[in-house]
Design an enzyme around this catalytic site. Structure first.
Site, PDB file in Angstrom:
ATOM      1  N   GLY A 181      14.872  19.926 -11.497  1.00  0.00           N
ATOM      2  CA  GLY A 181      15.411  18.785 -12.234  1.00  0.00           C
ATOM      3  C   GLY A 181      15.579  17.570 -11.347  1.00  0.00           C
ATOM      4  CB  SER A 186      24.692  -0.303  -7.264  1.00  0.00           C
ATOM      5  OG  SER A 186      23.694  -1.220  -6.890  1.00  0.00           O
ATOM      6  CB  THR A 228      17.111  -1.551 -12.973  1.00  0.00           C
ATOM      7  OG1 THR A 228      18.526  -1.727 -13.216  1.00  0.00           O
ATOM      8  CG2 THR A 228      16.639  -2.627 -11.996  1.00  0.00           C
ATOM      9  CB  CYS A 229      17.805   2.831 -15.617  1.00  0.00           C
ATOM     10  SG  CYS A 229      18.468   3.205 -13.986  1.00  0.00           S
ATOM     11  CD  GLN A 242      15.852  -0.637  -8.989  1.00  0.00           C
ATOM     12  OE1 GLN A 242      17.017  -1.015  -8.870  1.00  0.00           O
ATOM     13  NE2 GLN A 242      15.532   0.443  -9.680  1.00  0.00           N
ATOM     14  CD  GLN A 287      17.894   4.369  -3.960  1.00  0.00           C
ATOM     15  OE1 GLN A 287      19.030   3.919  -4.116  1.00  0.00           O
ATOM     16  NE2 GLN A 287      17.645   5.481  -3.301  1.00  0.00           N
TER      17      GLN A 287
END
Length: 418
Positions: A191, A109, A49-50, A120, A116
C-alpha cells in the site's frame, strides 16, 4: 500593480471541494490562457496539488477585483460561488509574498516542513513560464521564494526529523543499523505507506529488498521502481530468515507474522538480531514476538512517540523559519517599492531631458541665425528654470492652499529645501 495569492487548501476546504477545484496537467495551459485573458490579470501561476489549489497573480487594481476572480474560478470549474467563497483565502502584496514563501518552505503543509511542496511550486512556476507569466514582479517573487525555502532548510531543523510513519520507520532502521547498504529488508504489504518506506530505503542505499504481498500484481509496479524481489504472503515463513529488517503494513484482520515463525527464523539466523517494525492497525506481528531475545519489535505507537518528539522539534524550527519568512518578505516588498520609484525617476529624468533638449535646440538655432549670444543664453536659462520648477511650484501651492503641512514638508524635503 498588485500581487495576489488566493485559493483553498486542506485547512479551509474538505477533499470533496478540493478535488473539484484542481487543475489537471492536461488542461493547465488552457486554464492559464483563460486566466490571462481576464483584463485585470497581468501574469499568473497556478499551483494545484492534492492539498491545495492556489492562484498567484499580478493584477491591475479595479473595482470588484475579488468578485471577478472568484467568478472566473467558479465559472471555470462550474462551482457554486457560495461553496467556494466560504473556503477561499485572499492575500495581497506583503501577505501574498509571505504566503508563497511559507508554502514553498513547507510551513503551510499538512505535514509541517515536508520537502515535496517545493518541487511542486517550482513545477507550477515552470509551467507558467511557457508563455503565461508576463509579469516580472511575479517572476521575481517566485525566484525569491525558492531561495527563502532553501535558506529555511539550511538554517533551521524544519526537515531534520521524521514526522510521517513511513519516514519514522526508516529513521529507526538507520539508528539501529550502522549501514543500510548491507542489510536485507522484507516489506510486507504494497500500500501507500509501504511504497513510501520503499522509496525512503532506496534513497538510503538499501540494495536488497523483498516485498511480500497477497497479490503479486499490485506489488510488481513498486518492485520495478525500487528493484525489489516479489514474494507472496505464504512465502514469508520460508524467507523470514533472510531479513534483517521487517516492516509490515497490511489490512489483514489477523497477525501475519507469529511468534513461532520468528523463533524459527532466529534459529536459522543463529540468533542474529532482527528488527520488526509493525505499522499496521490491526497489528501484523504478534505482540509476543517482542519478548524473544534478539527480536526487536516496534509498533505504530512506538513510532508515534518518535513522531511526536520530532514534530515538537519541527514546530520549534518553524518559529525560526517564520522569522526568516517575515524578514525576507519585508525585504522583497522594499525592493518592489524601489522598482516603482525607479520607474518614476526614469519618467522624471526623461521629461527633464526632453525639456532641456527642446530649449537647447531652439537656442542653438537662434545662435546660428546670428542672434546675441548673451541674450540667448539668459533666455535659455530663464525658460529652462521656469519649465523645470513649474510642476513642483504648482504642487507646493496646492499643498499650501489645502493646509497640508505634511505634504508641504515632504515636497520641501524632496526639493532639498532647508
Amino acid at each position: 500593480m498588485t500581487l495576489l495569492a488566493l485559493g483553498i487548501n486542506h485547512k479551509t476546504a474538505p477533499v470533496s471541494l478540493r478535488e473539484r477545484v484542481t487543475f489537471s496537467p492536461d488542461t493547465l495551459d488552457q486554464a492559464l490562457d483563460s486566466l490571462l485573458a481576464q483584463p485585470m490579470v497581468q501574469g499568473g501561476v497556478v499551483l494545484s496539488t492534492c492539498n491545495r489549489t492556489e492562484l498567484y497573480l499580478s493584477v491591475e487594481e479595479q473595482d470588484n477585483l475579488q468578485e471577478a476572480l472568484i467568478r472566473w474560478l467558479c465559472d471555470y470549474h462550474n462551482l457554486n460561488e457560495d461553496d467556494l467563497r466560504n473556503s477561499l483565502y485572499w492575500h495581497q502584496d506583503n501577505d501574498a509574498v509571505s504566503h508563497l514563501m511559507r508554502v514553498a518552505s513547507g510551513l503551510d503543509s499538512l505535514v509541517l516542513g515536508e520537502p515535496q511542496i517545493l518541487g511542486q511550486v517550482k513545477k507550477a512556476f515552470a509551467d507558467s513560464q511557457k508563455g503565461h507569466l508576463n509579469a516580472s514582479a511575479l517572476e521575481r517573487m517566485f525566484q525569491k521564494s525558492f531561495s527563502v525555502a532553501k535558506r529555511v532548510r539550511t538554517e533551521t531543523d524544519i526537515g531534520a526529523s521524521a514526522v510521517s510513519v513511513a519516514f519514522a520507520a526508516c529513521t529507526l532502521a538507520r539508528q539501529i543499523f550502522e549501514s543500510l547498504s548491507t542489510v536485507t529488508v522484507l516489506l510486507v504489504g504494497a500500500g501507500e505507506t509501504i511504497e513510501l518506506v520503499a522509496r525512503h530505503l532506496r534513497e538510503h542505499k538499501v540494495q536488497k529488498m523483498i516485498i511480500a504481498n497477497r497479490t503479486r500484481e499490485r506489488a510488481q509496479a513498486l518492485t520495478d521502481e525500487v528493484g525489489a524481489e516479489v514474494i507472496s504472503l505464504s512465502d514469508i515463513d520460508a524467507r523470514l530468515q533472510d531479513a534483517d529488517i521487517i516492516i509490515s503494513s497490511t489490512a489483514s484482520p489477523l497477525p501475519i507474522i507469529g511468534k513461532g515463525m520468528v523463533e524459527r527464523a532466529l534459529k536459522s539466523r543463529r540468533n542474529q538480531p532482527m528488527l520488526l517494525v509493525d505499522i499496521a492497525v490491526p497489528r501484523d506481528v504478534e505482540p509476543e514476538v517482542g519478548k524473544l531475545a534478539n527480536a526487536y519489535l516496534y509498533s505504530v505507537d512506538d513510532l508515534q512517540s518518535i513522531i511526536s518528539h520530532n514534530l515538537a522539534q519541527r514546530q520549534a524550527a518553524a518559529v525560526e523559519a517564520e522569522t526568516i519568512v517575515e524578514q525576507e518578505a519585508s525585504e522583497f516588498m522594499a525592493w518592489l517599492r524601489a522598482q516603482g520609484a525607479s520607474e518614476t525617476i526614469r519618467e522624471y529624468r526623461s521629461q527633464s531631458e526632453q525639456i532641456r533638449d527642446e530649449l537647447t535646440t531652439k537656442a542653438l538655432s537662434a545662435l546660428q541665425q546670428g542672434g546675441d549670444a548673451q541674450a540667448i543664453l539668459q533666455d535659455l536659462a530663464w525658460k529652462l528654470t521656469n519649465r523645470l520648477i513649474h510642476a513642483p511650484t504648482k504642487s507646493l501651492q496646492q499643498a499650501a492652499r489645502d493646509g497640508d503641512d505634511e505634504r508641504l514638508n515632504i515636497l520641501r524635503d524632496s526639493l532639498g529645501l532647508e
